[in-house]
Write an enzyme that holds these catalytic residues in place. Structure first.
Site, PDB file in Angstrom:
ATOM      1  N   HIS A 183       3.280   3.777   9.581  1.00  0.00           N
ATOM      2  CA  HIS A 183       4.098   4.067   8.666  1.00  0.00           C
ATOM      3  C   HIS A 183       3.602   3.316   7.467  1.00  0.00           C
ATOM      4  O   HIS A 183       3.221   3.930   6.212  1.00  0.00           O
ATOM      5  CB  HIS A 183       5.524   3.875   8.689  1.00  0.00           C
ATOM      6  CG  HIS A 183       6.341   4.246   7.591  1.00  0.00           C
ATOM      7  ND1 HIS A 183       6.771   5.401   7.314  1.00  0.00           N
ATOM      8  CD2 HIS A 183       6.726   3.514   6.416  1.00  0.00           C
ATOM      9  CE1 HIS A 183       7.567   5.670   6.260  1.00  0.00           C
ATOM     10  NE2 HIS A 183       7.293   4.433   5.507  1.00  0.00           N
ATOM     11  N   ASP A 203       6.586   7.121  13.907  1.00  0.00           N
ATOM     12  CA  ASP A 203       7.031   6.576  12.522  1.00  0.00           C
ATOM     13  C   ASP A 203       8.768   6.698  12.828  1.00  0.00           C
ATOM     14  O   ASP A 203       9.266   7.271  12.914  1.00  0.00           O
ATOM     15  CB  ASP A 203       6.800   7.726  11.644  1.00  0.00           C
ATOM     16  CG  ASP A 203       7.301   7.016  10.292  1.00  0.00           C
ATOM     17  OD1 ASP A 203       8.026   5.917  10.279  1.00  0.00           O
ATOM     18  OD2 ASP A 203       6.669   7.476   9.129  1.00  0.00           O
ATOM     19  N   SER A 217       6.243   7.048   1.548  1.00  0.00           N
ATOM     20  CA  SER A 217       7.503   6.902   2.058  1.00  0.00           C
ATOM     21  C   SER A 217       8.631   7.345   0.968  1.00  0.00           C
ATOM     22  O   SER A 217       8.657   8.326   0.723  1.00  0.00           O
ATOM     23  CB  SER A 217       7.572   5.222   2.303  1.00  0.00           C
ATOM     24  OG  SER A 217       8.760   4.800   3.069  1.00  0.00           O
TER      25      SER A 217
END
Length: 324
Positions: A300, A271, A137
């Site tokens: 995610h 996502d 991320s």
């Protein structure tokens, strides 16, 4: 300062340090000492370093890290570094420390978190150490910034998992969270403060209740989530998140182009932080890049239930380096 075995499981060495003047948790599967013996007189040639998403609690990545370490035959250390101020320091250790060393002006902000990782690398990793950086991320954005700001690093590969490296506020989840993070986050602090007084067993029950819709929740994630009942950790994570919404806008194509042969991108098929269109766009701009789209249905937040599977995929991508 070494990982230890119990009932067949390898547990990481866990330490809390001050880095950039902020409390920082470091998990280590394998340290330099672990690999020193008559058979291994030289230090390891390669370090795998995990840069987390937000919230940046490395406890979420224990299973992922352990699977990597075992897949590497325990020959290369795998370390995870928390974001500054996202971990709950042990009793007697405050969230910040007075230091004579000049610190970033805003250590808990996005740029301060990048400088935090750079300072850790400079202080704790030998200059000649080959690195495999693995980001998740916003950790992917941080890794690209590290590679841009420290071109002298010996980075063999950077694996960018579910990368939030552009247009965060325009993503479906970003549109939902931007008002919360940028305008309403202070309203969250009082409920978290009140919940912080609950017994640990009740906090764990609440975490399991929130995650009840997920099959086979990773126990490491349950344990790590209890830190989110600390108002200072939540405040630091949400503050960083507010800056992500504002600052992560344009993809850094120049840095990607300069390091493309070292980068592996892995996008989620469902996502809401980096939608499939972002994958299509970067593939169009860099058709020769190693840019993959998930075919396994991973979320995610893969650390909640797919850490082992994600680690196995990562090992497959890095097989050429592992075998050399």
């Amino acid at each position: 300062m070494q990982a230890h075995e119990s009932e067949g499981l390898i547990h990481p060495f866990e330490e809390f340090i001050y880095c950039s003047g902020a409390a920082t948790q470091v998990l280590k599967y394998g340290s330099w000492k672990d690999l020193f013996s008559k058979e291994h007189e030289a230090p390891p040639r390669m370090l795998f370093l995990i840069i987390p998403g937000n919230p940046g609690l490395v406890g979420f990545y224990k299973t992922f890290m352990q699977t990597l370490y075992n897949g590497l035959n325990q020959q290369h250390p795998v370390w995870g570094l928390s974001h500054a101020g996202h971990c709950g320091p042990p009793s007697g250790m405050s969230m910040t420390a007075d230091t004579e060393e000049k610190e970033p002006d805003d250590v808990f902000g996005l740029n301060g978190q990048i400088e935090h990782k750079i300072r850790f690398l400079k202080k704790n990793v030998p200059k000649d150490m080959a690195l495999v950086l693995i980001g998740h991320s916003i950790g992917c954005y941080i890794i690209l910034e590290i590679m841009k700001r420290l071109p002298e690093l010996k980075v063999l590969r950077s694996v960018l998992l579910f990368p939030t490296i552009e247009r965060m506020a325009q993503s479906p989840q970003g549109k939902l969270m931007t008002p919360v993070l940028c305008s309403l986050r202070y309203a969250v602090y009082m409920p978290v403060y009140l919940l912080s007084f609950l017994p640990e067993s009740v906090k764990e029950y609440l975490v399991r209740f929130v995650l009840r819709g997920i099959r086979s929740v990773d126990e490491a994630s349950v344990t790590a989530s209890v830190d989110l009942f600390r108002v200072d950790c939540v405040a630091n994570a949400m503050y960083m998140g507010s800056q992500e919404m504002v600052k992560v806008v344009d993809r850094d194509n120049l840095t990607i182009k300069q390091h493309l042969t070292k980068l592996i991108f892995y996008y989620g098929a469902t996502d809401n932080w980096c939608p499939v269109q972002y994958h299509h766009d970067i593939r169009k701009d860099f058709p020769e890049g190693n840019i993959r789209l998930c075919e396994r249905g991973f979320r995610h937040a893969f650390v909640l239930d797919s850490s082992k599977e994600m680690a196995s995929l990562t090992l497959n991508w890095l097989q050429d380096y592992i075998s050399n």
